[in-house]
Scaffold this motif. Structure first.
Motif, PDB file in Angstrom:
ATOM      1  N   ALA A 142      -4.273  53.160   2.583  1.00 22.99           N
ATOM      2  CA  ALA A 142      -3.057  53.807   3.083  1.00 22.99           C
ATOM      3  C   ALA A 142      -1.797  53.013   2.786  1.00 22.99           C
ATOM      4  N   LEU A 143      -1.869  51.708   2.948  1.00 26.56           N
ATOM      5  CA  LEU A 143      -0.624  50.935   2.973  1.00 26.56           C
ATOM      6  C   LEU A 143      -0.429  49.973   1.812  1.00 26.56           C
ATOM      7  N   GLU A 144      -1.522  49.465   1.250  1.00 27.73           N
ATOM      8  CA  GLU A 144      -1.377  48.399   0.269  1.00 27.73           C
ATOM      9  C   GLU A 144      -0.715  48.905  -1.014  1.00 27.73           C
ATOM     10  N   VAL A 145       0.180  48.106  -1.556  1.00 23.35           N
ATOM     11  CA  VAL A 145       0.770  48.472  -2.849  1.00 23.35           C
ATOM     12  C   VAL A 145      -0.305  48.234  -3.906  1.00 23.35           C
ATOM     13  N   PRO A 146      -0.678  49.284  -4.628  1.00 26.30           N
ATOM     14  CA  PRO A 146      -1.802  49.132  -5.551  1.00 26.30           C
ATOM     15  C   PRO A 146      -1.460  48.267  -6.757  1.00 26.30           C
ATOM     16  N   GLY A 147      -2.494  47.684  -7.363  1.00 18.53           N
ATOM     17  CA  GLY A 147      -2.313  46.907  -8.581  1.00 18.53           C
ATOM     18  C   GLY A 147      -1.969  47.831  -9.739  1.00 18.53           C
ATOM     19  N   GLU A 148      -1.725  47.214 -10.882  1.00 17.30           N
ATOM     20  CA  GLU A 148      -1.228  47.973 -12.040  1.00 17.30           C
ATOM     21  C   GLU A 148      -2.160  49.117 -12.444  1.00 17.30           C
ATOM     22  N   LYS A 149      -3.471  48.759 -12.522  1.00 23.48           N
ATOM     23  CA  LYS A 149      -4.445  49.751 -12.987  1.00 23.48           C
ATOM     24  C   LYS A 149      -4.519  50.951 -12.029  1.00 23.48           C
ATOM     25  N   GLU A 150      -4.582  50.603 -10.744  1.00 25.87           N
ATOM     26  CA  GLU A 150      -4.679  51.655  -9.728  1.00 25.87           C
ATOM     27  C   GLU A 150      -3.380  52.485  -9.693  1.00 25.87           C
ATOM     28  N   LEU A 151      -2.268  51.798  -9.908  1.00 31.89           N
ATOM     29  CA  LEU A 151      -0.982  52.484  -9.930  1.00 31.89           C
ATOM     30  C   LEU A 151      -0.952  53.514 -11.059  1.00 31.89           C
ATOM     31  N   GLU A 152      -1.505  53.100 -12.192  1.00 29.89           N
ATOM     32  CA  GLU A 152      -1.547  53.992 -13.345  1.00 29.89           C
ATOM     33  C   GLU A 152      -2.457  55.188 -13.055  1.00 29.89           C
ATOM     34  N   ARG A 153      -3.613  54.874 -12.442  1.00 25.47           N
ATOM     35  CA  ARG A 153      -4.558  55.931 -12.092  1.00 25.47           C
ATOM     36  C   ARG A 153      -3.899  56.943 -11.146  1.00 25.47           C
ATOM     37  N   ARG A 154      -3.243  56.396 -10.127  1.00 31.32           N
ATOM     38  CA  ARG A 154      -2.601  57.294  -9.153  1.00 31.32           C
ATOM     39  C   ARG A 154      -1.460  58.077  -9.793  1.00 31.32           C
ATOM     40  N   GLY A 155      -0.787  57.456 -10.729  1.00 24.91           N
ATOM     41  CA  GLY A 155       0.338  58.112 -11.403  1.00 24.91           C
ATOM     42  C   GLY A 155      -0.120  59.363 -12.149  1.00 24.91           C
ATOM     43  N   LYS A 156      -1.332  59.317 -12.657  1.00 27.83           N
ATOM     44  CA  LYS A 156      -1.836  60.456 -13.441  1.00 27.83           C
ATOM     45  C   LYS A 156      -2.464  61.536 -12.566  1.00 27.83           C
ATOM     46  N   ALA A 157      -2.630  61.208 -11.288  1.00 29.61           N
ATOM     47  CA  ALA A 157      -3.348  62.150 -10.408  1.00 29.61           C
ATOM     48  C   ALA A 157      -2.578  63.445 -10.234  1.00 29.61           C
ATOM     49  N   THR A 158      -3.312  64.547 -10.231  1.00 29.30           N
ATOM     50  CA  THR A 158      -2.655  65.839 -10.014  1.00 29.30           C
ATOM     51  C   THR A 158      -2.986  66.412  -8.632  1.00 29.30           C
ATOM     52  N   LYS A 159      -3.900  65.738  -7.956  1.00 34.10           N
ATOM     53  CA  LYS A 159      -4.284  66.231  -6.632  1.00 34.10           C
ATOM     54  C   LYS A 159      -4.124  65.115  -5.588  1.00 34.10           C
ATOM     55  N   VAL A 160      -3.919  65.540  -4.351  1.00 31.93           N
ATOM     56  CA  VAL A 160      -3.603  64.591  -3.281  1.00 31.93           C
ATOM     57  C   VAL A 160      -4.507  64.830  -2.081  1.00 31.93           C
ATOM     58  N   TRP A 161      -4.902  63.747  -1.427  1.00 32.44           N
ATOM     59  CA  TRP A 161      -5.613  63.898  -0.154  1.00 32.44           C
ATOM     60  C   TRP A 161      -5.060  62.880   0.817  1.00 32.44           C
ATOM     61  N   GLY A 162      -5.237  63.148   2.110  1.00 32.83           N
ATOM     62  CA  GLY A 162      -4.803  62.159   3.085  1.00 32.83           C
ATOM     63  C   GLY A 162      -5.322  62.486   4.469  1.00 32.83           C
ATOM     64  N   PHE A 163      -5.454  61.432   5.271  1.00 31.03           N
ATOM     65  CA  PHE A 163      -5.780  61.647   6.683  1.00 31.03           C
ATOM     66  C   PHE A 163      -4.485  61.938   7.437  1.00 31.03           C
ATOM     67  N   ARG A 164      -4.587  62.797   8.434  1.00 35.60           N
ATOM     68  CA  ARG A 164      -3.498  62.956   9.389  1.00 35.60           C
ATOM     69  C   ARG A 164      -4.086  62.679  10.759  1.00 35.60           C
ATOM     70  N   PHE A 165      -3.460  61.736  11.460  1.00 35.63           N
ATOM     71  CA  PHE A 165      -4.022  61.304  12.742  1.00 35.63           C
ATOM     72  C   PHE A 165      -3.243  61.859  13.927  1.00 35.63           C
ATOM     73  N   TYR A 166      -3.831  61.721  15.096  1.00 38.17           N
ATOM     74  CA  TYR A 166      -3.201  62.102  16.376  1.00 38.17           C
ATOM     75  C   TYR A 166      -2.758  63.567  16.401  1.00 38.17           C
ATOM     76  N   ARG A 167      -3.596  64.447  15.867  1.00 38.16           N
ATOM     77  CA  ARG A 167      -3.218  65.857  15.834  1.00 38.16           C
ATOM     78  C   ARG A 167      -4.405  66.734  16.257  1.00 38.16           C
ATOM     79  N   SER A 168      -4.150  67.726  17.115  1.00 43.16           N
ATOM     80  CA  SER A 168      -5.186  68.703  17.492  1.00 43.16           C
ATOM     81  C   SER A 168      -4.693  70.099  17.165  1.00 43.16           C
ATOM     82  N   PRO A 169      -5.571  70.971  16.688  1.00 42.52           N
ATOM     83  CA  PRO A 169      -5.114  72.330  16.375  1.00 42.52           C
ATOM     84  C   PRO A 169      -4.823  73.105  17.662  1.00 42.52           C
ATOM     85  N   THR A 170      -3.732  73.858  17.657  1.00 46.28           N
ATOM     86  CA  THR A 170      -3.492  74.735  18.815  1.00 46.28           C
ATOM     87  C   THR A 170      -3.459  76.198  18.402  1.00 46.28           C
TER      88      THR A 170
END
Ligand code: FAD
Length: 461
Positions: free
Chosen positions: A253-281
């Protein structure tokens, strides 16, 4: 009627619990005979219909189950729906003991308005769909939206997220069904949010599944830094497995990625993430099309800490636009026969070490016994415990095995009278080889048959 007086036991359900219970019973006594009754024409329960297609190594347990099924003192009867085709009472008449291992086939509902709108699915159905569970064949989930929200942060939620975002080239080589593959090829889903009511230190997934998300080709993680406030400081006091998981989560979540990972993420076309402290209403509808257009989430804060921390509503809400909602908040066992004790509050059969309360001769194992948590190894342990209880009861005389029982002979004739055609293990092997041949033709380990009718026909091919 057979008059041999060996102990005859029947097991209901052929998932890991059924097979591990049978295995331990057969090994524990040289005279015990075990018959396994399964609702579907095909065995192995969630190993076939739950475990993700891109986790083939997990399915190796099937080899051990097959050895058990082929043991001379074990028989398999597929296509027998216990509770409908034959009652538990009839099984108890025919056997010295009955072990219920029929898993958790229901799912917990969210209990929010809009839950039944088109575009909302349970993870159970979604997983069943991509894994070829006959009852989920017609789900045809609508994947035409960009954002999907998954409610729940356990391994099943991550399985679903991975399947939604995996490159097709990876999935194509698995035993995912062809219709699912085709639907995923057309999918427009680009973003998957995995929502939990508590915080990063309470996620229910394991480190392997989280690592897989982090490494998923073509995707990059996107989290909300504020959700991790206080987490680095709390790290040192966490118990070891939780600490490692949280470290990986922080890194992702927080770490600034290294060069290789940065490049990998740069090419990514899809995104995922956790969202915390949330309940559906509420699931929000598109007024024109009467289908899912978003989800309203209540914002929570935590009271207490650690595994027991409670989510408490703050009164704030947040709307997230999305066209697909998949609720992954738990499976649930269902009663199958009114004569069997069932605790509807905790959705398990009440038992002590597998002995069903107030029901001599009746036992339970697996998710039906413990509730729907834990991996196959957990199910192995609790099933061995149940088998041990049963063997102890034979040894102590608590379970009377002196009177001969007719076992499958009587049940088979009842089934025949009722027009039910049981599938044997060698019938399954014909289905298995047909599926493997169909898979070979398209570079997959197997192409599953998708309807009960096809399965029943396959054994005559
Ligand atoms: P099930 O596997 O559900 O078996 C129950 C069987 O009973 C089924 O075959 C069902 O058809 C049959 N049945 C139901 N009703 C009747 C009836 N009335 N009459 C006769 N038969 C009946 N664990 C891991 O270790 N690794 C993983 O990667 C993993 N992935 C998972 C993914 C998903 C989506 C899920 C839900 C679980 C996963 N698990 C995984 C956990 C694992 O699947 C369970 O621990 C295990 O399957 C529980 O075994 P069981 O035998 O109690 O239930």
């Amino acid at each position: 009627l057979s008059t041999s007086s060996c102990p005859k036991v029947c097991v209901v359900g052929s998932g890991p619990a059924g097979f591990y219970t049978a295995q331990h019973l057969i090994k524990g006594r040289q005279d015990v005979e075990v018959d396994i009754y399964e609702r579907l024409p095909v065995p192995f329960g969630l190993v076939r219909f739950g475990v993700a297609p891109d986790h083939p190594e997990v399915k190796n347990v099937i080899n051990t189950f097959t050895q058990t099924a082929k043991h001379s003192r074990c028989s398999f009867f597929g296509n027998v729906n216990v509770g409908k085709d034959v009652t538990v009472d009839e099984l108890q008449q025919a056997y010295h003991a009955v072990v219920l291992s029929y898993g958790a086939e229901g799912n917990r509902r969210m209990g929010v308005p809009g839950e039944d709108l088109p575009g909302v699915y349970s993870a159970k159905d979604f997983v069943g769909w991509y894994n070829g569970l006959p009852s989920c064949r017609e789900l045809s989930p609508d994947l035409s939206c960009e954002t999907a929200v998954i409610l729940g942060q356990g391994n099943v939620a991550l399985d679903v997220a991975r399947i939604l975002l995996s490159p097709l080239d990876i999935l194509k080589k698995t035993d995912i069904t062809q219709p699912a593959l085709e639907a995923l090829a057309e999918s427009r889903v680009r973003k998957v949010l995995i929502v939990g009511r508590r915080g990063p230190m309470q996620v229910a997934c394991t480190i392997k599944e989280l690592r897989e998300m982090g490494n998923l080709p073509g995707t990059r993680p996107e989290m909300v830094a504020a959700d991790f406030e206080g987490v680095p400081e709390a790290l040192k006091d966490l118990p070891r497995p939780r600490k490692r998981l949280t470290e990986l989560l922080l890194k992702t979540a927080l770490e600034v990625p290294g060069e290789k990972e940065l490049e990998r993420r740069g090419k990514a076309t899809k995104v995922w993430g956790f969202r915390f402290y949330r309940s559906p209403t509420e699931i929000l509808a598109d007024p024109d099309h009467n289908r899912t257009a978003g989800i309203r989430l209540a914002v929570n804060r935590l009271e207490g800490s650690g595994e027991r921390a409670q989510a408490v509503l703050t009164g704030e809400v947040e709307d997230v636009p999305c066209g697909l909602v998949i609720s992954s908040i738990g499976y649930q066992s269902l009663p199958i026969d009114p004569t069997v004790p069932f605790d509807s509050r905790s959705a398990v059969v009440p038992n002590s070490v597998g002995r069903v309360h107030q029901a001599p001769g009746l036992y339970c194992s697996g998710w039906l016994k413990t509730g729907p948590t834990g991996v196959i190894a957990t199910t192995l342990n609790n099933s061995f415990d149940t088998a041990r209880s049963l063997l102890e009861d034979i040894d102590s005389g608590k379970l009377d095995v002196s009177v001969a029982k007719a076992g499958s002979q009587i049940v088979s004739s009842l089934l025949e009278e009722r027009g039910v055609k049981a599938v044997t293990f060698s019938d399954w092997e014909k289905i298995d080889s047909l599926e493997r041949r169909r898979g070979e033709a398209c570079g997959k380990p197997r192409e599953k048959l998708l309807t009960v009718e096809e399965m029943l026909k396959a054994d005559t091919v």
